[in-house]
Enzyme design. Structure first.
Site, PDB file in Angstrom:
ATOM      1  N   CYS A 216      -1.205   6.822  10.311  1.00 38.91           N
ATOM      2  CA  CYS A 216      -0.240   5.899  10.163  1.00 38.91           C
ATOM      3  C   CYS A 216      -0.569   5.012  11.004  1.00 38.91           C
ATOM      4  O   CYS A 216      -1.056   4.609  11.825  1.00 38.91           O
ATOM      5  CB  CYS A 216      -0.022   7.347  11.123  1.00 38.91           C
ATOM      6  SG  CYS A 216       1.940   6.519  12.031  1.00 38.91           S
TER       7      CYS A 216
ATOM      8  N   CYS B  51       6.479  -7.371   7.385  1.00 37.11           N
ATOM      9  CA  CYS B  51       7.385  -6.557   8.335  1.00 37.11           C
ATOM     10  C   CYS B  51       7.069  -7.236   8.484  1.00 37.11           C
ATOM     11  O   CYS B  51       6.408  -8.329   9.425  1.00 37.11           O
ATOM     12  CB  CYS B  51       6.567  -5.281   8.857  1.00 37.11           C
ATOM     13  SG  CYS B  51       7.752  -4.356   9.411  1.00 37.11           S
TER      14      CYS B  51
ATOM     15  N   CYS C  15       0.836  -1.670  15.343  1.00 32.13           N
ATOM     16  CA  CYS C  15       1.040  -1.351  13.728  1.00 32.13           C
ATOM     17  C   CYS C  15       0.723  -2.503  13.742  1.00 32.13           C
ATOM     18  O   CYS C  15       1.136  -3.487  13.442  1.00 32.13           O
ATOM     19  CB  CYS C  15       1.908  -1.154  13.468  1.00 32.13           C
ATOM     20  SG  CYS C  15       2.769  -1.104  11.852  1.00 32.13           S
TER      21      CYS C  15
ATOM     22  N   LEU D 252       9.868   6.265  17.774  1.00 28.59           N
ATOM     23  CA  LEU D 252      10.633   5.817  18.910  1.00 28.59           C
ATOM     24  C   LEU D 252       9.252   5.410  19.497  1.00 28.59           C
ATOM     25  O   LEU D 252       9.427   4.574  20.256  1.00 28.59           O
ATOM     26  CB  LEU D 252      11.308   7.660  19.787  1.00 28.59           C
ATOM     27  CG  LEU D 252      11.739   7.462  21.120  1.00 28.59           C
ATOM     28  CD1 LEU D 252      12.644   6.936  20.810  1.00 28.59           C
ATOM     29  CD2 LEU D 252      12.212   8.928  21.583  1.00 28.59           C
ATOM     30  N   HIS D 253       8.168   6.329  20.183  1.00 31.11           N
ATOM     31  CA  HIS D 253       7.110   5.830  21.207  1.00 31.11           C
ATOM     32  C   HIS D 253       7.077   5.684  21.950  1.00 31.11           C
ATOM     33  O   HIS D 253       5.980   5.788  22.676  1.00 31.11           O
ATOM     34  CB  HIS D 253       6.207   4.705  20.211  1.00 31.11           C
ATOM     35  CG  HIS D 253       6.415   4.935  18.353  1.00 31.11           C
ATOM     36  ND1 HIS D 253       6.011   6.282  17.894  1.00 31.11           N
ATOM     37  CD2 HIS D 253       6.560   4.620  17.696  1.00 31.11           C
ATOM     38  CE1 HIS D 253       5.983   6.084  16.740  1.00 31.11           C
ATOM     39  NE2 HIS D 253       6.029   4.600  16.092  1.00 31.11           N
TER      40      HIS D 253
ATOM     41  N   GLU E 213       1.237  -1.331  -0.404  1.00 32.23           N
ATOM     42  CA  GLU E 213      -0.089   0.108  -0.145  1.00 32.23           C
ATOM     43  C   GLU E 213       0.727   1.096   0.211  1.00 32.23           C
ATOM     44  O   GLU E 213       1.949   0.952   0.894  1.00 32.23           O
ATOM     45  CB  GLU E 213      -0.818   0.281   1.294  1.00 32.23           C
ATOM     46  CG  GLU E 213      -1.641  -0.749   1.245  1.00 32.23           C
ATOM     47  CD  GLU E 213      -3.394  -0.567   2.651  1.00 32.23           C
ATOM     48  OE1 GLU E 213      -4.557  -1.545   2.132  1.00 32.23           O
ATOM     49  OE2 GLU E 213      -2.989  -0.192   3.273  1.00 32.23           O
TER      50      GLU E 213
ATOM     51  N   ASN F 143      -3.913   5.640  15.219  1.00 29.57           N
ATOM     52  CA  ASN F 143      -5.173   5.151  14.663  1.00 29.57           C
ATOM     53  C   ASN F 143      -5.652   3.759  15.191  1.00 29.57           C
ATOM     54  O   ASN F 143      -4.917   3.178  14.746  1.00 29.57           O
ATOM     55  CB  ASN F 143      -5.174   5.402  13.491  1.00 29.57           C
ATOM     56  CG  ASN F 143      -4.286   6.762  12.739  1.00 29.57           C
ATOM     57  OD1 ASN F 143      -5.283   8.072  13.334  1.00 29.57           O
ATOM     58  ND2 ASN F 143      -2.987   6.984  12.531  1.00 29.57           N
TER      59      ASN F 143
ATOM     60  N   CYS G  56       3.606   8.503   0.464  1.00 26.18           N
ATOM     61  CA  CYS G  56       3.791   7.491   1.129  1.00 26.18           C
ATOM     62  C   CYS G  56       3.962   6.114   0.902  1.00 26.18           C
ATOM     63  O   CYS G  56       2.794   6.074   0.489  1.00 26.18           O
ATOM     64  CB  CYS G  56       3.033   7.713   3.041  1.00 26.18           C
ATOM     65  SG  CYS G  56       3.262   6.177   4.149  1.00 26.18           S
TER      66      CYS G  56
ATOM     67  N   CYS H 201       6.004  -4.580  15.379  1.00 26.57           N
ATOM     68  CA  CYS H 201       5.458  -3.699  16.465  1.00 26.57           C
ATOM     69  C   CYS H 201       3.752  -3.530  17.199  1.00 26.57           C
ATOM     70  O   CYS H 201       2.781  -4.128  15.746  1.00 26.57           O
ATOM     71  CB  CYS H 201       5.294  -2.550  15.951  1.00 26.57           C
ATOM     72  SG  CYS H 201       7.270  -2.169  15.294  1.00 26.57           S
TER      73      CYS H 201
END
Length: 348
Positions: free
Chosen positions: A340, A115, A122, A222-223, A95, A297, A108, A119
């Site tokens: 995101c 992946c 995500c 980072l988060h 995407e 999100n 983007c 995480c």
């Protein structure tokens, strides 16, 4: 799927194409024309190379193939964001997103099919990593999204962010090759300063970016600015602790002099306190940088919630008073799962 015996011509350098032409009795200067067609004009068929003889085009078609991506499905958000599912030559889907936000027009783009970093917040992290994207497949996303921008908004792209599906620094060679093509006058001719590559934090590859003296911008997802919390949401932190990352970033800056951007998603009652803000300040103060505070999100696979608006503002104000260059980024394309952390093309 039967594997083609033809070579992907976009994986060949201009010199390799020139050697092939000369070996087959053709003029070597045609290599430059072919490269211009492939990268400047983004043709998807040798037949479209109209200043090259039919005989030469037939020779190319006999030995090589062009493997472009195609738009499998596109959706437009209420806020004007356009999300596309791109189909690759082997039927995998990735995407990409066009984000119109005056005065910017941002693409983007993805760097991997799926992946491997898992995480927890995500959607892509819940997918398996199938493979890396080739440089040309990354490049094609930019070309396709630029066309969408021209068609929908009558203007071209101003910025590119490698923040789609996948971890760019685990596809290092192809990502850097794609940037080279995007920025080359023989490609799209965009400024490297308009490109940002985002990483979850692969310390040795951040150092390699410094050694390679890259000109594009680097963002660190980072988060959380303490190891215990970051380990919970980003397993990569167990091998790349905050101390290790900080030293890698300082090395990167010493080589490139490029400021670093820190991306920080604020989760409700997890990393949204003033103590978290202080830890973030302590982590970021070591080199020139900016902090993007990002709304979370929600995704169906995770239980996280976005922090309250007043808490986000208080968090940002705390950093601002400390002298941090901080921006609060509002979500775009949330209604079509284009925001995101929401990209996850579930293949059937």
């Amino acid at each position: 799927m039967i594997k083609s015996k033809k070579k992907d011509i976009r994986k060949l350098s201009s010199d390799k194409i020139k050697d092939f032409l000369v070996e087959n009795g053709e003029k070597g200067f045609r290599a430059k024309q072919i490269q211009d067609w492939l990268w400047k004009s983004s043709v998807t068929s040798f037949e479209d190379m109209t200043n090259i003889s039919k005989k030469t085009r037939e020779l190319l078609n006999e030995h090589f193939e062009i493997l472009p991506i195609s738009v499998f499905k596109a959706q437009q958000s209420n806020d004007g964001t356009i999300k596309s599912a791109f189909q690759l030559h082997d039927k995998h889907l990735v995407e990409g997103v066009l984000i119109p936000a005056e005065p910017r027009m941002t693409a983007c783009i993805s760097s991997q099919v799926g992946c491997s970093l898992t995480c927890s917040f995500c959607a892509t992290g819940y997918m398996d990593r199938k493979r890396n994207l080739d440089a040309a497949e990354i490049y094609d996303q930019v070309v396709a999204i630029d066309k969408q921008a021209q068609d929908a908004y009558n203007t071209g792209l101003t910025n590119i962010v490698y923040m789609g599906m996948g971890e760019p620094l685990l596809n290092y060679k192809n990502v850097l090759e794609s940037v080279e093509k995007i920025t080359s006058p023989n490609g799209l001719g965009m400024s490297a300063k308009r490109i940002t590559v985002s990483t979850a934090g692969i310390a040795k590859m951040i150092r390699k970016l410094g050694d390679d003296d890259v000109k594009f911008n680097l963002a660190l997802s980072l988060h959380a600015a303490n190891d215990e919390k970051r380990n919970q949401i980003m397993p990569i932190n167990e091998q790349n602790t905050l101390e290790v990352l900080r030293e890698a970033l300082k090395y990167y800056f010493s080589k490139t002099k490029n400021p670093v951007t820190y991306e920080y998603i604020v989760f409700n009652n997890f990393n949204d306190s003033l103590q978290d803000a202080e830890e973030l300040y302590q982590f970021t103060k070591h080199l020139p940088s900016k902090v993007n505070i990002i709304e979370y999100n929600p995704i169906s696979e995770a239980d996280f919630l976005n922090a309250k608006v007043d808490k986000i503002q208080r968090f940002a104000d705390y950093l601002s008073k400390k002298g941090v260059n901080v921006h609060v980024r509002r979500s775009r394309g949330k209604d079509i799962d284009a925001a995101c952390g929401q990209l996850a093309n579930k293949e059937k």
